[in-house]
Design an enzyme around this catalytic site. Structure first.
Site, PDB file in Angstrom:
ATOM      1  CG  ASP A   1       7.407  11.911  12.465  1.00 30.32           C
ATOM      2  OD1 ASP A   1       7.881  13.030  11.791  1.00 30.32           O
ATOM      3  OD2 ASP A   1       7.526  10.920  11.790  1.00 30.32           O
TER       4      ASP A   1
ATOM      5  N   GLY B   1       9.415   1.648   6.864  1.00 29.07           N
ATOM      6  CA  GLY B   1       8.888   0.434   6.826  1.00 29.07           C
ATOM      7  C   GLY B   1       8.014   0.123   5.446  1.00 29.07           C
TER       8      GLY B   1
ATOM      9  CG  LEU C   1      -1.901  -1.161   1.413  1.00 29.73           C
ATOM     10  CD1 LEU C   1      -2.713  -1.053   2.603  1.00 29.73           C
ATOM     11  CD2 LEU C   1      -2.842  -1.030   0.209  1.00 29.73           C
ATOM     12  N   GLY C   2       2.196   1.175   0.302  1.00 33.37           N
ATOM     13  CA  GLY C   2       3.025   2.292   0.202  1.00 33.37           C
ATOM     14  C   GLY C   2       4.310   2.061   1.152  1.00 33.37           C
TER      15      GLY C   2
ATOM     16  CE  LYS D   1       5.420   1.975   9.439  1.00 34.92           C
ATOM     17  NZ  LYS D   1       5.328   3.174  10.072  1.00 34.92           N
TER      18      LYS D   1
END
Length: 337
Positions: free
Chosen positions: A181, A68, A62-63, A85
């Site tokens: 973040d 990761g 998915l990305g 992930k």
């Protein structure tokens, strides 16, 4: 609610799969309290074979991020879609950071925070399994190609949800959680466009004192370029107001649809013009003439205050949420006319 943390690696299965030296002086990562039943009840441990099965051997990506690769998977009898992930072995991401994220997500529960389904630690693999948010991240909806621009009211509602989630992290538990973040990549959207904060990899847990003073902790400089609080970068002292600054960058990104690197180079690096002037010149062309004047004034004012140079001068996230709600009310009243 209480915030019990487990000791050592008791939630992580067989000791042969554990890191052999997990000791650390960082209270974010290690606790001497006994294991909590909450962890085992809310945090399912998958085997690597199960992970390979639910992702069809990591078939659908998915990305990818610096830490990761995210894969699509399906779990349970209902084939619930999940985001799996798989952390990169060369990312600089360690076991203690992984453990920190698992513990936080296991025990923090809020409508605007990503939900943890489980985890896997096996054969040098570190894997998180989270709920899958079908509309992806906010960054994609602001900067992706061939997408329909988000209307202003929806952007405001998303910002309010994120503010609510951050306020919960800062004040809603036994400890203050500083995300460290906050960025549009870490704001995920469900089917109803409700935002959920993700990416707690770098988060820090700080003791919540009875006074209203800032919760401070010494910290290595972490975060993402363009979003990082310059006061934190300069001093190495992290407070919840560092998240407020990052959220201020998100607000500018939302109204301008400009990437944070551009915003930093054009405005934040030297602030040689007023924020109102910069925002008016750079408002997303899709939004021009669609923002009610009083709504705009409140939005610009709270964004400017979030980006103040000194953290102690910035508002807390509860105040930010209230001000954004106020801005939304003006917009809704204007839209009804």
């Amino acid at each position: 609610m209480g915030f019990p943390f487990f000791s050592g690696l008791s939630c992580f299965g067989d000791s042969s799969q554990r890191v052999t030296n997990p000791s650390s002086s960082d209270p974010t990562l290690i606790s001497t309290e006994p294991p909590s039943s909450i962890i085992t009840e809310l945090c399912h441990q998958f085997t690597l074979a199960e992970i390979q099965s639910v992702t069809r051997n990591f078939e659908k990506s998915l990305g990818e991020s610096r830490f990761g690769i995210v894969h699509r998977g399906y779990v349970g009898n209902t084939y619930k879609p999940v985001a799996v992930k798989q952390y990169k072995k060369d990312s600089g991401f360690g076991f203690l950071e992984f453990k920190n994220e698992v513990v936080l997500l296991s025990q923090l529960h809020h409508p605007n925070l990503i939900s943890l389904v489980g985890f896997c630690v096996e054969r040098n693999e570190l894997i998180l399994v989270n709920e899958l948010l079908p509309k992806g991240n906010l960054y994609h909806h602001l900067h992706g190609r061939n997408i329909h621009p988000l209307p202003w009211k929806r952007r405001l509602q998303i910002c309010i949800g994120v503010a609510r989630g951050l306020h919960y992290l800062h004040t809603g538990a036994k400890y203050t959680i500083i995300h460290r973040d906050i960025k549009t990549n870490n704001i995920l959207l469900d089917d109803n466009w409700e935002p959920k904060i993700s990416g707690l990899t770098l988060s820090k847990r700080v003791s919540l004192k009875s006074s209203k003073s800032l919760k401070r902790t010494e910290s290595d400089i972490k975060g993402t370029y363009g979003y990082k609080d310059p006061e934190y970068e300069r001093t190495g002292v992290l407070t919840e107001k560092s998240d407020v600054y990052s959220f201020g960058v998100v607000l500018l990104e939302v109204v301008s649809a400009k990437p944070p690197r551009e915003i930093y180079r054009e405005y934040l690096e030297d602030c040689n013009q007023s924020l109102e002037s910069y925002a008016e010149k750079n408002v997303d062309r899709f939004l021009k003439s669609k923002i009610e004047p009083d709504c705009w004034k409140i939005f610009v004012d709270i964004t400017e205050r979030c980006l103040l140079a000194e953290g102690r001068e910035r508002p807390d996230m509860g105040e930010v949420e209230v001000e954004l709600q106020h801005a939304l009310q003006f917009q809704e009243e204007a839209d009804r006319i």
